[in-house]
Write an enzyme that holds these catalytic residues in place. Structure first.
Site: not given
Length: 383
Positions: A229-231
């Site tokens: 996932a992207h932060p």
């Protein structure tokens, strides 16, 4: 119009480096046309002894040392130092990745060689830099990764720290050294003097963590591991399909509306939980469950094709063999073949930038140990 010569044609590099960070830097310079003279001990670069092997030569060494010429010198002998000093007089660049202090003990440090040739651009690559409280420490890539912070943000949520699969500390330090060398060469054209460049693996990794640092330095929140996932943005993650996994990458409201329509749920774009990027990130688990309800009913190829048709960024997750066999890799020349005197026709992966005015830059194979000693040292090769 005739093609331009390789951009670094006529530039001579003395390469005292071994293993990966320095050799990767000098391989990039050789790809661009520089004459890279690799100075090796009688035992050769340690990388020459790695498996697997082709024609008796390490394939790892063949990949990282393409395009160079090999000279064997005993740097602890007076004769070896004298030969280096003669070569330095006609060189433009020196690259070394000894531990700080070793080059000085050998008499091939910046001060010694710049006294012979003040125009030298001299790059020192090390784990922690030439100065500072950690400068004395040896470093392998995994140590630089551990101490840079990158392992703390890499891996699945709830897992322990994870090393990035490739040796990014070495490779990024090599890239940083390359651009710094070229910047210093440009400065030399203006000022007439070279300079000493200090490149640290830890610094190099730390400097590329823009997302993690933008979170911590401006909010004080220490980022952790969140897997694929992207932060900041969602959905930007891997998703399970019927026969594997795919990537969906959506980082703005327009793309999310397209995604919602593509999966047959256009109403999601107006759902308060998902109406903005920030809201989507805050409700990421619920959104992932909805999306996987759609992807799990389809194979990877079908799901990716449907999303691409809606202009939503999506992709399969390819293995190395799939990338090498892809039409893109072939069209872009990501892997090329050269003829090596011992290993025969071998694949190499040159630097990926296309210099459109120069045509395809020539790539030469890695050298045999000491292959060019007589040619170069016997005559201190003319420029």
């Amino acid at each position: 119009m005739a093609p331009l010569p390789p951009p670094l044609a006529g530039v001579r590099v003395l390469d005292f480096s071994r293993m990966l960070a320095g050799p990767f830097c000098t391989a990039l310079l050789a790809d661009a046309g520089a004459d890279v003279i690799k100075i090796e001990s009688p035992d050769g670069d340690d990388a020459r002894h790695f498996a697997p092997r082709a024609g008796g030569e390490s394939t790892y060494f063949l990949m990282i040392n393409r395009g160079k010429r090999s000279v064997v010198l005993d740097l602890k002998s007076e004769e070896g130092r004298r030969a280096v000093h003669e070569l330095a007089a006609g060189a433009d660049i020196v690259v070394e990745n000894f531990r700080p202090g070793v080059a000085a003990r050998l008499g091939i440090d910046y001060a010694s060689l710049a006294a012979i040739n003040p125009k030298l651009v001299y790059a020192s690559i090390s784990g922690f830099g030439q100065e500072g409280p950690l400068s004395h420490r040896p470093a392998y890539d995994i140590i630089a990764q551990a101490m840079s912070g990158i392992m703390s943000v890499n891996g699945p949520a709830g897992s322990g720290p994870n090393r990035v699969g490739e040796s990014v500390g070495d490779l990024i330090a090599g890239l940083q050294a390359t651009w710094a060398i070229l910047a210093a060469l440009h400065g030399r054209e203006r000022d007439g003097r070279g300079q000493h460049l200090d490149i640290a693996m830890l610094d190099s990794i730390f400097s590329i963590m823009m997302t993690a640092l933008s979170q911590y330095l401006f909010t004080g929140e220490v980022p952790g591991r969140i897997g694929n996932a992207h932060p900041i943005s969602a959905p930007l993650d891997s998703f399970e399909a019927a026969d594997g996994h795919l990537i969906i990458a959506v980082a703005n409201d327009t793309l999310f509306a397209g995604l919602a329509a593509a999966i047959g749920q256009p109403e999601l774009a107006a759902d308060p939980r998902f109406a903005t990027d920030q809201a989507r990130k805050g409700n990421e688990a619920a959104l992932k469950a909805i999306l996987e309800g759609w992807t799990r009913q389809r194979g990877v190829a079908e799901a990716v094709a449907a999303l691409e048709a809606a202009r939503v960024p999506a992709s399969p997750i390819l293995t190395i063999d799939q990338v090498v066999a892809s039409a893109h890799a072939k069209a872009r020349g990501l892997v090329r073949t050269v003829l090596h005197p011992a290993a025969g026709a071998i694949p190499v992966v040159p630097q990926p930038v296309h210099f459109l005015g120069s045509g395809e830059l020539p790539i030469r194979p890695a050298p045999l140990l000491g292959e060019h000693t007589d040619e170069i040292v016997g005559n201190v090769a003319p420029r």
